[in-house]
Design a protein around this motif. Structure first.
Motif, PDB file in Angstrom:
ATOM      1  N   PHE A  43      -9.673   1.843  -8.381  1.00  0.00           N
ATOM      2  CA  PHE A  43      -9.264   2.227  -7.029  1.00  0.00           C
ATOM      3  C   PHE A  43      -7.957   1.542  -6.651  1.00  0.00           C
ATOM      4  CE2 PHE A  43      -9.229   1.598  -2.442  1.00  0.00           C
ATOM      5  CZ  PHE A  43      -9.337   2.906  -2.013  1.00  0.00           C
ATOM      6  N   GLU A  44      -7.828   0.260  -6.978  1.00  0.00           N
ATOM      7  CA  GLU A  44      -6.615  -0.478  -6.622  1.00  0.00           C
ATOM      8  C   GLU A  44      -5.386   0.044  -7.361  1.00  0.00           C
ATOM      9  OE1 GLU A  44      -7.746  -4.592  -7.116  1.00  0.00           O
ATOM     10  OE2 GLU A  44      -8.234  -4.723  -4.991  1.00  0.00           O
ATOM     11  N   ASP A  52      -4.685   3.078  -7.816  1.00  0.00           N
ATOM     12  CA  ASP A  52      -4.231   4.232  -7.035  1.00  0.00           C
ATOM     13  C   ASP A  52      -3.786   3.850  -5.625  1.00  0.00           C
ATOM     14  OD1 ASP A  52      -4.821   5.941  -9.144  1.00  0.00           O
ATOM     15  OD2 ASP A  52      -6.858   6.313  -8.422  1.00  0.00           O
ATOM     16  N   CYS A  53      -4.227   2.712  -5.156  1.00  0.00           N
ATOM     17  CA  CYS A  53      -4.017   2.309  -3.767  1.00  0.00           C
ATOM     18  C   CYS A  53      -2.639   1.682  -3.523  1.00  0.00           C
ATOM     19  CB  CYS A  53      -5.110   1.315  -3.406  1.00  0.00           C
ATOM     20  SG  CYS A  53      -5.253   0.971  -1.669  1.00  0.00           S
ATOM     21  N   PHE A  54      -2.144   0.941  -4.504  1.00  0.00           N
ATOM     22  CA  PHE A  54      -0.895   0.210  -4.329  1.00  0.00           C
ATOM     23  C   PHE A  54       0.259   0.926  -5.019  1.00  0.00           C
ATOM     24  CE2 PHE A  54      -4.158  -3.172  -4.126  1.00  0.00           C
ATOM     25  CZ  PHE A  54      -3.898  -3.635  -2.855  1.00  0.00           C
ATOM     26  N   TYR A  60       0.834  -1.188   0.000  1.00  0.00           N
ATOM     27  CA  TYR A  60       0.000   0.000   0.000  1.00  0.00           C
ATOM     28  C   TYR A  60       0.874   1.246   0.000  1.00  0.00           C
ATOM     29  CZ  TYR A  60      -3.920  -3.020   1.218  1.00  0.00           C
ATOM     30  OH  TYR A  60      -4.882  -3.985   1.194  1.00  0.00           O
ATOM     31  N   ARG A  61       0.330   2.320  -0.557  1.00  0.00           N
ATOM     32  CA  ARG A  61       1.034   3.601  -0.555  1.00  0.00           C
ATOM     33  C   ARG A  61       1.262   4.087   0.874  1.00  0.00           C
ATOM     34  NH1 ARG A  61       1.758   5.959  -5.230  1.00  0.00           N
ATOM     35  NH2 ARG A  61       0.566   5.266  -7.013  1.00  0.00           N
ATOM     36  N   ASP A  62       0.240   3.957   1.736  1.00  0.00           N
ATOM     37  CA  ASP A  62       0.329   4.378   3.129  1.00  0.00           C
ATOM     38  C   ASP A  62      -0.796   3.712   3.913  1.00  0.00           C
ATOM     39  OD1 ASP A  62      -1.958   5.834   2.354  1.00  0.00           O
ATOM     40  OD2 ASP A  62      -0.826   7.682   2.105  1.00  0.00           O
ATOM     41  N   GLU A  63      -0.890   4.026   5.200  1.00  0.00           N
ATOM     42  CA  GLU A  63      -1.916   3.412   6.043  1.00  0.00           C
ATOM     43  C   GLU A  63      -3.326   3.830   5.636  1.00  0.00           C
ATOM     44  OE1 GLU A  63      -1.330   3.135  10.339  1.00  0.00           O
ATOM     45  OE2 GLU A  63       0.740   3.784   9.985  1.00  0.00           O
ATOM     46  N   ALA A 102      -4.388   4.428   2.641  1.00  0.00           N
ATOM     47  CA  ALA A 102      -4.755   3.616   1.477  1.00  0.00           C
ATOM     48  C   ALA A 102      -5.178   2.221   1.913  1.00  0.00           C
ATOM     49  CB  ALA A 102      -3.592   3.546   0.492  1.00  0.00           C
ATOM     50  N   CYS A 162      -8.733   2.518   3.487  1.00  0.00           N
ATOM     51  CA  CYS A 162      -9.709   2.786   2.428  1.00  0.00           C
ATOM     52  C   CYS A 162      -9.936   1.547   1.558  1.00  0.00           C
ATOM     53  CB  CYS A 162      -9.265   3.965   1.570  1.00  0.00           C
ATOM     54  SG  CYS A 162      -9.309   5.535   2.431  1.00  0.00           S
ATOM     55  N   HIS A 163      -8.877   0.800   1.298  1.00  0.00           N
ATOM     56  CA  HIS A 163      -8.998  -0.412   0.486  1.00  0.00           C
ATOM     57  C   HIS A 163      -9.878  -1.446   1.189  1.00  0.00           C
ATOM     58  CE1 HIS A 163      -7.493  -4.227  -1.403  1.00  0.00           C
ATOM     59  NE2 HIS A 163      -7.856  -3.515  -2.460  1.00  0.00           N
TER      60      HIS A 163
END
Length: 60
Positions: free
Chosen positions: A34-35, A37-39, A5-8, A10, A13-14
């Motif tokens: 969404f995924e 942008d999330c990873f 993940y980009r951060d906590e 993300a 939200c995921h």
């Protein structure tokens, strides 16, 4: 190794989006978008460092 993940935020939200997706509140296309942008990307493919040419002797 799995996706990172980009951060906590993300990550949280995921999890919420997965729950919404499981009950039909989010379409498959929306979940894929969404995924993206999330990873984070695989570090190997993000930036490759170019090797500098060897230095030659300079004579004056």
């Amino acid at each position: 190794m799995g996706k990172q993940y980009r951060d906590e935020i993300a990550m949280v939200c995921h999890d919420m989006m997965k729950a919404a997706h499981s009950v039909g509140g989010v379409t498959n296309a929306e979940m894929r978008e969404f995924e993206e942008d999330c990873f984070i990307e695989d570090p190997k493919s993000v930036c490759e460092i170019e090797k500098s040419p060897e230095m030659a002797h300079v004579t004056a």
